[in-house]
Design a protein around this motif. Structure first.
Motif, PDB file in Angstrom:
ATOM      1  N   GLU A  29      -4.074   5.115  15.328  1.00  0.00           N
ATOM      2  CA  GLU A  29      -5.321   4.421  15.004  1.00  0.00           C
ATOM      3  C   GLU A  29      -5.468   3.103  15.766  1.00  0.00           C
ATOM      4  OE1 GLU A  29      -6.055   5.853  10.392  1.00  0.00           O
ATOM      5  OE2 GLU A  29      -4.755   4.117  10.762  1.00  0.00           O
ATOM      6  N   GLY A  30      -4.412   2.732  16.507  1.00  0.00           N
ATOM      7  CA  GLY A  30      -4.451   1.482  17.246  1.00  0.00           C
ATOM      8  C   GLY A  30      -4.366   0.263  16.355  1.00  0.00           C
ATOM      9  N   GLN A  31      -3.672   0.410  15.218  1.00  0.00           N
ATOM     10  CA  GLN A  31      -3.566  -0.670  14.243  1.00  0.00           C
ATOM     11  C   GLN A  31      -2.097  -1.023  14.012  1.00  0.00           C
ATOM     12  OE1 GLN A  31      -6.178  -2.255  12.965  1.00  0.00           O
ATOM     13  NE2 GLN A  31      -7.618  -0.916  14.053  1.00  0.00           N
ATOM     14  N   PRO A  32      -1.817  -2.275  13.613  1.00  0.00           N
ATOM     15  CA  PRO A  32      -0.429  -2.658  13.323  1.00  0.00           C
ATOM     16  C   PRO A  32       0.068  -1.980  12.059  1.00  0.00           C
ATOM     17  CG  PRO A  32      -1.930  -4.425  12.711  1.00  0.00           C
ATOM     18  CD  PRO A  32      -2.760  -3.399  13.439  1.00  0.00           C
ATOM     19  N   TYR A  33       1.382  -1.831  11.979  1.00  0.00           N
ATOM     20  CA  TYR A  33       2.005  -1.225  10.799  1.00  0.00           C
ATOM     21  C   TYR A  33       2.767  -2.282  10.034  1.00  0.00           C
ATOM     22  CZ  TYR A  33       5.290   1.498   7.972  1.00  0.00           C
ATOM     23  OH  TYR A  33       6.033   2.004   6.936  1.00  0.00           O
ATOM     24  N   ASP A  34       2.374  -2.512   8.781  1.00  0.00           N
ATOM     25  CA  ASP A  34       3.066  -3.432   7.891  1.00  0.00           C
ATOM     26  C   ASP A  34       3.357  -2.672   6.602  1.00  0.00           C
ATOM     27  OD1 ASP A  34       3.970  -5.358   6.140  1.00  0.00           O
ATOM     28  OD2 ASP A  34       2.411  -6.822   6.618  1.00  0.00           O
ATOM     29  N   PRO A  35       4.639  -2.346   6.329  1.00  0.00           N
ATOM     30  CA  PRO A  35       4.963  -1.543   5.144  1.00  0.00           C
ATOM     31  C   PRO A  35       4.410  -2.107   3.843  1.00  0.00           C
ATOM     32  CG  PRO A  35       6.892  -1.800   6.547  1.00  0.00           C
ATOM     33  CD  PRO A  35       5.838  -2.705   7.096  1.00  0.00           C
ATOM     34  N   SER A  36       4.260  -3.424   3.762  1.00  0.00           N
ATOM     35  CA  SER A  36       3.778  -4.032   2.527  1.00  0.00           C
ATOM     36  C   SER A  36       2.319  -3.700   2.235  1.00  0.00           C
ATOM     37  CB  SER A  36       3.967  -5.553   2.572  1.00  0.00           C
ATOM     38  OG  SER A  36       3.151  -6.142   3.575  1.00  0.00           O
ATOM     39  N   ASP A  37       1.616  -3.157   3.220  1.00  0.00           N
ATOM     40  CA  ASP A  37       0.219  -2.773   3.009  1.00  0.00           C
ATOM     41  C   ASP A  37       0.092  -1.444   2.265  1.00  0.00           C
ATOM     42  OD1 ASP A  37      -0.702  -5.017   4.331  1.00  0.00           O
ATOM     43  OD2 ASP A  37      -0.893  -3.999   6.270  1.00  0.00           O
ATOM     44  N   PHE A  38       1.195  -0.726   2.118  1.00  0.00           N
ATOM     45  CA  PHE A  38       1.131   0.644   1.630  1.00  0.00           C
ATOM     46  C   PHE A  38       2.044   0.840   0.420  1.00  0.00           C
ATOM     47  CE2 PHE A  38       0.795   0.633   6.343  1.00  0.00           C
ATOM     48  CZ  PHE A  38      -0.581   0.799   6.412  1.00  0.00           C
ATOM     49  N   ALA A  39       1.863   1.966  -0.251  1.00  0.00           N
ATOM     50  CA  ALA A  39       2.717   2.291  -1.393  1.00  0.00           C
ATOM     51  C   ALA A  39       4.147   2.562  -0.919  1.00  0.00           C
ATOM     52  CB  ALA A  39       2.174   3.507  -2.124  1.00  0.00           C
ATOM     53  N   ASP A  40       5.100   2.171  -1.724  1.00  0.00           N
ATOM     54  CA  ASP A  40       6.507   2.439  -1.424  1.00  0.00           C
ATOM     55  C   ASP A  40       6.784   3.914  -1.700  1.00  0.00           C
ATOM     56  OD1 ASP A  40       9.446   2.652  -1.744  1.00  0.00           O
ATOM     57  OD2 ASP A  40       9.390   0.465  -1.682  1.00  0.00           O
ATOM     58  N   PRO A  41       7.501   4.607  -0.799  1.00  0.00           N
ATOM     59  CA  PRO A  41       7.819   6.016  -1.059  1.00  0.00           C
ATOM     60  C   PRO A  41       8.598   6.230  -2.353  1.00  0.00           C
ATOM     61  CG  PRO A  41       9.027   5.204   0.865  1.00  0.00           C
ATOM     62  CD  PRO A  41       7.998   4.180   0.531  1.00  0.00           C
ATOM     63  N   VAL A  42       9.378   5.239  -2.775  1.00  0.00           N
ATOM     64  CA  VAL A  42      10.104   5.359  -4.037  1.00  0.00           C
ATOM     65  C   VAL A  42       9.130   5.427  -5.213  1.00  0.00           C
ATOM     66  CG1 VAL A  42      11.754   4.237  -5.583  1.00  0.00           C
ATOM     67  CG2 VAL A  42      12.160   4.230  -3.120  1.00  0.00           C
ATOM     68  N   THR A  43       8.036   4.692  -5.121  1.00  0.00           N
ATOM     69  CA  THR A  43       7.021   4.739  -6.179  1.00  0.00           C
ATOM     70  C   THR A  43       6.428   6.136  -6.279  1.00  0.00           C
ATOM     71  OG1 THR A  43       6.493   2.405  -5.832  1.00  0.00           O
ATOM     72  CG2 THR A  43       4.857   3.744  -6.986  1.00  0.00           C
ATOM     73  N   VAL A  44       6.083   6.715  -5.139  1.00  0.00           N
ATOM     74  CA  VAL A  44       5.548   8.080  -5.131  1.00  0.00           C
ATOM     75  C   VAL A  44       6.585   9.052  -5.686  1.00  0.00           C
ATOM     76  CG1 VAL A  44       4.596   9.929  -3.707  1.00  0.00           C
ATOM     77  CG2 VAL A  44       4.048   7.537  -3.178  1.00  0.00           C
ATOM     78  N   ALA A  45       7.840   8.861  -5.284  1.00  0.00           N
ATOM     79  CA  ALA A  45       8.911   9.745  -5.754  1.00  0.00           C
ATOM     80  C   ALA A  45       9.079   9.658  -7.263  1.00  0.00           C
ATOM     81  CB  ALA A  45      10.224   9.403  -5.053  1.00  0.00           C
ATOM     82  N   ARG A  46       8.956   8.470  -7.804  1.00  0.00           N
ATOM     83  CA  ARG A  46       9.091   8.325  -9.255  1.00  0.00           C
ATOM     84  C   ARG A  46       7.982   9.070  -9.991  1.00  0.00           C
ATOM     85  NH1 ARG A  46      10.678   1.868  -9.417  1.00  0.00           N
ATOM     86  NH2 ARG A  46      12.923   2.156  -9.016  1.00  0.00           N
ATOM     87  N   VAL A  47       6.771   9.005  -9.460  1.00  0.00           N
ATOM     88  CA  VAL A  47       5.678   9.772 -10.066  1.00  0.00           C
ATOM     89  C   VAL A  47       5.978  11.263  -9.980  1.00  0.00           C
ATOM     90  CG1 VAL A  47       3.229  10.352  -9.886  1.00  0.00           C
ATOM     91  CG2 VAL A  47       3.974   7.972  -9.623  1.00  0.00           C
TER      92      VAL A  47
END
Length: 255
Positions: A216-234
């Protein structure tokens, strides 16, 4: 404790699910494309927070004696290298492994993405994403159904919010995820003794998301997105839902 097979186990959400199920003491069958990465994951699951617990035994005088290592959690971890680009070869590959006769669950967490407008997405882009994201999930499910029926098991499809709405440049990926939604819905209606769940994660801090942001030509900042551990817990929460109910669909979006 149960036995669970996880595809895409070395990736963000798949790895997080493997860690949570390992902590709970379940037996795991981890699949992925790279034998080396699977070996590393297996090693990681046997150390740190996932390691066996040491219990210090007291002697008759109340002093510390022998050290006994217990299986806490008591879980086996095995690996299986699979190429989901080749769904026609999956049955032969699984036949050689001696899989258990019953499976408590299968978590379809593998996936690939390649963005682009319809005008630029040639047949290979469509075929690759459909093979990995949809056709291999359907074929693996078909092959494993007898084992799942034997345990009245649970199948979880890790979909995407792209499986609910297709945006510009997401046509091939979204089509594969819309198809995965249809697969889950049909399976749920056909296999009444099984539980079938679709999890729709929004943007999640994984290597796939890093690739998406680059496309997408955009920077990647993990803090902008959900943590995979959160998804895993759900996701693991759906597995742990009491047997009188099923979480059919759940969406997890970054806050």
């Amino acid at each position: 404790m149960g036995t669970y097979l996880i595809t895409g186990a070395t990736g963000g959400i798949g790895k997080a699910v493997a860690e949570l199920l390992r902590e709970r003491g379940h037996d795991l069958i981890l699949t992925g494309r790279s034998a080396e990465r699977l070996a590393t994951l297996t090693k990681d699951l046997g150390t740190g927070a996932h390691a066996r617990t040491q219990v210090f035994m007291m002697d008759q005088n109340g002093e510390a004696g022998a050290v006994r290592t217990t299986n806490a959690p008591r879980a086996s971890v095995s690996t299986l290298t699979l190429d989901l680009m080749e769904p026609r070869r999956l049955e032969a590959a699984l036949a050689e492994t001696g899989l258990p006769t019953t499976l408590d669950g299968v978590i379809h967490a593998a996936g690939i993405v390649d963005l682009g407008p319809v005008a630029e997405q040639d047949a290979d882009h469509w075929i690759d994403q459909l093979m990995v994201n949809l056709v291999s999930a359907a074929e693996l499910t078909r092959i494993l159904l007898p084992a799942l029926r034997g345990a009245r098991g649970h199948i979880v499809f890790v979909n995407s919010t792209a499986g609910l709405q297709a945006n510009p440049n997401w046509s091939a990926y979204a089509a594969s995820k819309f198809g995965l939604r249809a697969l889950a819905d049909s399976l749920r209606a056909e296999e009444l003794e099984l539980r079938v769940t679709t999890v729709y994660p929004g943007r999640t801090a994984t290597e796939m998301q890093r690739k998406v942001r680059a496309q997408e030509g955009q920077p990647y900042d993990p803090s902008d997105f959900a943590d995979p551990v959160t998804v895993a817990r759900v996701l693991v929460g759906t597995l742990e839902t009491p047997s009188d109910a099923v979480v059919a669909d759940v969406t997890v979006r970054p806050h």
